[in-house]
Every structure is written in C-alpha cells, then in structure tokens.
Design a protein around this motif. Structure first.
Motif, short mmCIF file in Angstrom:
data_model
loop_
_atom_site.label_atom_id
_atom_site.label_comp_id
_atom_site.label_asym_id
_atom_site.label_seq_id
_atom_site.Cartn_x
_atom_site.Cartn_y
_atom_site.Cartn_z
N ILE A 107 -0.79 4.73 -6.61
CA ILE A 107 -1.33 3.69 -5.74
C ILE A 107 -2.02 4.40 -4.58
CG2 ILE A 107 -0.76 1.69 -4.31
CD1 ILE A 107 1.93 1.55 -5.90
N TRP A 134 -1.35 1.82 0.93
CA TRP A 134 -0.51 0.85 0.22
C TRP A 134 0.81 1.47 -0.24
CZ3 TRP A 134 -2.65 -3.27 1.80
CH2 TRP A 134 -4.03 -3.36 1.92
N THR A 135 0.78 2.72 -0.70
CA THR A 135 2.01 3.36 -1.18
C THR A 135 3.02 3.50 -0.04
OG1 THR A 135 0.50 4.73 -2.46
CG2 THR A 135 2.83 5.20 -2.70
N GLU A 190 2.74 -5.14 -5.38
CA GLU A 190 1.47 -4.43 -5.56
C GLU A 190 0.56 -5.36 -6.33
OE1 GLU A 190 -0.11 -2.10 -4.38
OE2 GLU A 190 -1.56 -1.45 -5.85
#
Length: 133
Positions: free
Chosen positions: A3, A7-8, A19
C-alpha cells in the motif's frame, strides 16, 4: 499487501481500519502490511491523513506491520460511509488486530496482494515473538 504511503502508516497507527480497492477480495486472513516505494503526495494534504500520521516516519519499501483481513464490502448506495476513510464506489478491505513492527523490514513488494518469501516472514516474526496468528 503493498500500500502506498501515507495510507500504510495510517493503518498501522490504528486509525484507518479499511483499505479502498477497485475490486472485491474473497481472501481473508493474516497479511503483511508493506509500505510501497511511492508516496501519495496529495494525500499528505488531507486533514484526516495529516492528523493521523503526525510525527510518524513514512517508511517506504518495507514491511511495517501485520494485520488480519476480516471483511470486504461496499457501502450501500446512498448510505453513510462505513468510516471516514471509505471512498464511494470502492470495495473496503477491513482490517483488525493490527500489529506494528518495532523496526521496518526492507522488502520488495508490488501494489496489491503478493506472497512473501519465507525469509521475509521469518524476519517479521523475529520482531513479534509473542504474535500467534
């Protein structure tokens, strides 16, 4: 699964529990959370993201956590999003039991799902000795 950042980091921080993906996923279970090599620069300007990742390093090209994928759904048309992180018209992969790693484990991944090599799994397991999937 790889990702892009940030976002991760938002998932590993525990705030982002989903997600967004364009397709439905049938698979469920434990997975490595790999921060891809690219950073989604426009996302850094989103207030929700900025608050969540404040003072956190955006490591790239490494596994930074482990999580259990428990569901994949779309929000019904016209309904409220399941979380503030949900994007309309996408499938939401739902994570639980997120375990951040004390140190990033460098690894080459690819966007989306991929099967990690045994030595990568061993290096991750060394950092989570009490973890029992």
């Amino acid at each position: 699964m790889s990702i892009r950042q940030p976002w991760t980091t938002a998932i590993v921080a525990g705030s982002k529990t989903i997600e967004n993906r364009p397709q439905r996923w049938a698979w469920r279970g434990w997975m490595l959370l790999h921060a891809g090599r690219q950073i989604d620069r426009p996302a850094l300007q989103v207030p929700l993201v900025a608050r969540t990742i404040r003072d956190r390093e955006l490591t790239t090209g490494a596994v930074i956590g482990v999580a259990r994928l428990v569901d994949c759904h779309q929000d019904p048309e016209g309904s409220e999003p399941c979380t503030p992180w949900a994007q309309t018209g996408t499938w939401h992969l739902v994570f639980q039991d997120v375990h951040p790693l004390p140190l990033p484990v460098p690894a080459v991944g690819q966007l989306g799902p991929w099967k990690p090599a045994e030595d990568l799994l061993d290096r991750v397991a060394q950092q989570l000795p009490a973890f029992r999937p």
